[in-house]
Design an enzyme around this catalytic site. Structure first.
Site, PDB file in Angstrom:
ATOM      1  N   LYS A  81       0.851  -1.209   0.000  1.00 25.45           N
ATOM      2  CA  LYS A  81       0.000   0.000   0.000  1.00 25.45           C
ATOM      3  C   LYS A  81       0.875   1.243   0.000  1.00 25.45           C
ATOM      4  CE  LYS A  81       0.874   1.498   4.337  1.00 25.45           C
ATOM      5  NZ  LYS A  81       1.525   2.661   4.765  1.00 25.45           N
ATOM      6  N   PRO A 102       9.668  -4.396  -0.403  1.00 25.66           N
ATOM      7  CA  PRO A 102      10.791  -4.150   0.508  1.00 25.66           C
ATOM      8  C   PRO A 102      10.343  -4.144   1.973  1.00 25.66           C
ATOM      9  CG  PRO A 102      10.512  -2.321  -1.058  1.00 25.66           C
ATOM     10  CD  PRO A 102       9.472  -3.335  -1.385  1.00 25.66           C
ATOM     11  N   VAL A 103      11.246  -4.571   2.855  1.00 22.42           N
ATOM     12  CA  VAL A 103      10.925  -4.750   4.281  1.00 22.42           C
ATOM     13  C   VAL A 103      11.196  -3.459   5.060  1.00 22.42           C
ATOM     14  CG1 VAL A 103      11.572  -6.072   6.349  1.00 22.42           C
ATOM     15  CG2 VAL A 103      11.436  -7.217   4.137  1.00 22.42           C
ATOM     16  N   LEU A 162       5.472   0.307   3.432  1.00 20.98           N
ATOM     17  CA  LEU A 162       4.559  -0.217   2.407  1.00 20.98           C
ATOM     18  C   LEU A 162       3.665  -1.330   2.953  1.00 20.98           C
ATOM     19  CD1 LEU A 162       7.177  -0.352  -0.497  1.00 20.98           C
ATOM     20  CD2 LEU A 162       5.367   1.346  -0.188  1.00 20.98           C
ATOM     21  N   ALA A 163       3.718  -1.545   4.276  1.00 20.08           N
ATOM     22  CA  ALA A 163       2.871  -2.522   4.971  1.00 20.08           C
ATOM     23  C   ALA A 163       3.061  -3.956   4.474  1.00 20.08           C
ATOM     24  CB  ALA A 163       1.394  -2.125   4.879  1.00 20.08           C
ATOM     25  N   GLY A 164       4.298  -4.299   4.133  1.00 19.60           N
ATOM     26  CA  GLY A 164       4.579  -5.638   3.603  1.00 19.60           C
ATOM     27  C   GLY A 164       4.223  -6.751   4.580  1.00 19.60           C
ATOM     28  N   ASP A 224      -2.607  -1.961  10.293  1.00 19.81           N
ATOM     29  CA  ASP A 224      -2.745  -1.919   8.832  1.00 19.81           C
ATOM     30  C   ASP A 224      -3.357  -3.193   8.249  1.00 19.81           C
ATOM     31  OD1 ASP A 224      -1.690   0.602   8.544  1.00 19.81           O
ATOM     32  OD2 ASP A 224       0.329  -0.068   8.026  1.00 19.81           O
TER      33      ASP A 224
HETATM   34  P1  ATP Z   1       4.048  -0.559   8.000  1.00 13.81           P
HETATM   35  O1  ATP Z   1       3.950   0.319   6.782  1.00 13.81           O
HETATM   36  O2  ATP Z   1       2.785  -1.364   8.277  1.00 13.81           O
HETATM   37  O3  ATP Z   1       4.625   0.088   9.209  1.00 13.81           O
HETATM   38  P2  ATP Z   1       6.489  -1.534   6.992  1.00 13.81           P
HETATM   39  O4  ATP Z   1       6.348  -1.701   5.508  1.00 13.81           O
HETATM   40  O5  ATP Z   1       7.165  -0.291   7.425  1.00 13.81           O
HETATM   41  O6  ATP Z   1       5.086  -1.698   7.638  1.00 13.81           O
HETATM   42  P3  ATP Z   1       7.250  -4.290   7.273  1.00 13.81           P
HETATM   43  O7  ATP Z   1       7.855  -4.589   5.938  1.00 13.81           O
HETATM   44  O8  ATP Z   1       5.906  -4.835   7.534  1.00 13.81           O
HETATM   45  O9  ATP Z   1       7.300  -2.731   7.590  1.00 13.81           O
HETATM   46  O10 ATP Z   1       8.324  -4.837   8.375  1.00 13.81           O
HETATM   47  C1  ATP Z   1       8.396  -4.327   9.660  1.00 13.81           C
HETATM   48  C2  ATP Z   1       9.123  -5.337  10.552  1.00 13.81           C
HETATM   49  O11 ATP Z   1       8.324  -6.502  10.692  1.00 13.81           O
HETATM   50  C3  ATP Z   1      10.467  -5.788  10.004  1.00 13.81           C
HETATM   51  O12 ATP Z   1      11.459  -5.433  10.913  1.00 13.81           O
HETATM   52  C4  ATP Z   1      10.384  -7.311   9.889  1.00 13.81           C
HETATM   53  O13 ATP Z   1      11.472  -7.967  10.465  1.00 13.81           O
HETATM   54  C5  ATP Z   1       9.118  -7.692  10.627  1.00 13.81           C
HETATM   55  N1  ATP Z   1       8.307  -8.704   9.892  1.00 13.81           N
HETATM   56  C6  ATP Z   1       7.641  -9.702  10.453  1.00 13.81           C
HETATM   57  N2  ATP Z   1       7.009 -10.439   9.539  1.00 13.81           N
HETATM   58  C7  ATP Z   1       7.260  -9.895   8.338  1.00 13.81           C
HETATM   59  C8  ATP Z   1       6.872 -10.221   7.021  1.00 13.81           C
HETATM   60  N3  ATP Z   1       6.098 -11.277   6.736  1.00 13.81           N
HETATM   61  N4  ATP Z   1       7.297  -9.394   6.033  1.00 13.81           N
HETATM   62  C9  ATP Z   1       8.073  -8.328   6.315  1.00 13.81           C
HETATM   63  N5  ATP Z   1       8.483  -7.989   7.552  1.00 13.81           N
HETATM   64  C10 ATP Z   1       8.085  -8.760   8.570  1.00 13.81           C
END
Ligand code: ATP
Length: 299
Positions: free
Chosen positions: A21, A110-111, A115-117, A152
């Protein structure tokens, strides 16, 4: 000679796309007594996705419980993974007997990028298990389950274009945003959502998103109006610390983006393009400097 009846092993499986997202707006409106921030944000799903394959097996002699596999070796595959926790919660809440549930995550989002991955993967697991077990859960029931995993997750379960309020769980469907191309670029550092939310408390927010104006622009299908109103208060925290965010926004704007913004708590920056060719060229050029650059589109 007599043999005991061999128990039959059965497998059912499904694959769900866990879409990323972006935030078209993000405003922090207050803080609840329990420490959660209240927000008002317009969220949009994009085509970039992780592929989540869930296989449920019955009848093994030694059931293996929840098993997560992921193509990224640095992501945890135990209860620290949101997809694992989603499966655990699903079986606990429904009372369905857990034998073996394998979750294969092909990670492309990307983690720790804004992007709420992780939330998308959790939502995909809930949808997959609800369907594989024919659990008869309504969307509301699934969203309530998802909220226990993260603010999210309910949005990720529904997708599209939505206004999210409360802590992100009060969702109202909006008219789909006019289709456009999206260049996503994550500079090479991760951001902790928790730390950014903590830091925003100390910031004097003078300019807030015009959420009402954004809703009107979406109502009218006014792409230029949407682009003019892209706004995220979290840029005040993340972009203040990292100049690359401003630089990527500038690059995208100079190379044909109709609007640019940081998504969520960052650090991913995106550009919206009405023109596919320009989006392709901008993504190609940015990709030379930042490996995590993607050309995608709204869905
Ligand atoms: P948001 O936008 O919801 O805050 P984000 O995109 O910033 O999420 P994520 O990619 O969801 O962040 O990852 C946040 C943390 O969650 C990472 O440090 C990761 O180690 C942990 N995590 C746990 N499960 C997952 C998964 N299936 N995919 C990605 N990260 C994960």
């Amino acid at each position: 000679m007599l043999f005991g009846k061999k128990q039959e092993i059965t497998n059912t499986e499904t694959t769900v796309y866990a879409r990323a997202k972006i935030n078209l707006t993000l405003d922090v409106t207050g803080k609840r007594e329990d420490g959660y921030h209240t927000v008002k944000m317009v969220m949009q799903s994009v085509a970039l996705h992780d592929e989540v394959r869930v296989v449920v097996t019955h009848g093994e002699k030694k059931p293996r419980g929840i098993v997560v596999r992921c193509n990224l070796p640095y992501l945890p595959v135990d209860e620290r993974n949101l997809a694992y926790r989603a499966a655990e919660l699903f079986y606990e809440s429904t009372g369905i007997l857990l034998e073996t549930c394998e979750i294969h995550i092909e990670k492309r989002i990307p983690v720790a990028a804004g992007l709420a991955g992780g939330s998308a993967d959790a939502a995909a697991v809930l949808r997959a298990l609800a369907s594989l077990h024919a659990a008869g859960l309504t969307d509301e029931e699934l969203c309530a389950m998802g909220l226990k995993l993260g603010a999210d997750v309910p949005f990720c379960l529904r997708g599209g274009t939505m206004l999210a309020e409360g802590i992100g769980e009060e969702l109202s469907a909006l008219p789909a945003m006019p289709h456009c191309w999206v260049v996503l670029c994550k500079p090479p550092f991760a951001v902790s959502t928790k730390e950014v939310y903590q830091a925003i408390d100390a910031v004097d927010i003078r300019q807030r998103p015009d959420t009402a104006g954004m809703l009107k622009a979406l109502d009218k299908g006014d792409f230029a109006g949407v682009c003019r109103r892209l706004s995220n208060v979290m840029e005040l925290v993340t972009a203040a610390k990292r100049r690359q965010i401003g630089e990527i926004k500038e690059f995208l704007a100079e190379n044909g983006a109709n609007g640019t913004l940081m998504s969520g708590s960052g650090p991913t920056v995106y550009g919206l393009f009405s023109d596919e060719g320009r989006a392709k060229t901008a993504a190609k050029m940015l990709g030379r400097r930042f490996a995590d650059t993607f050309l995608t589109e709204t869905v």
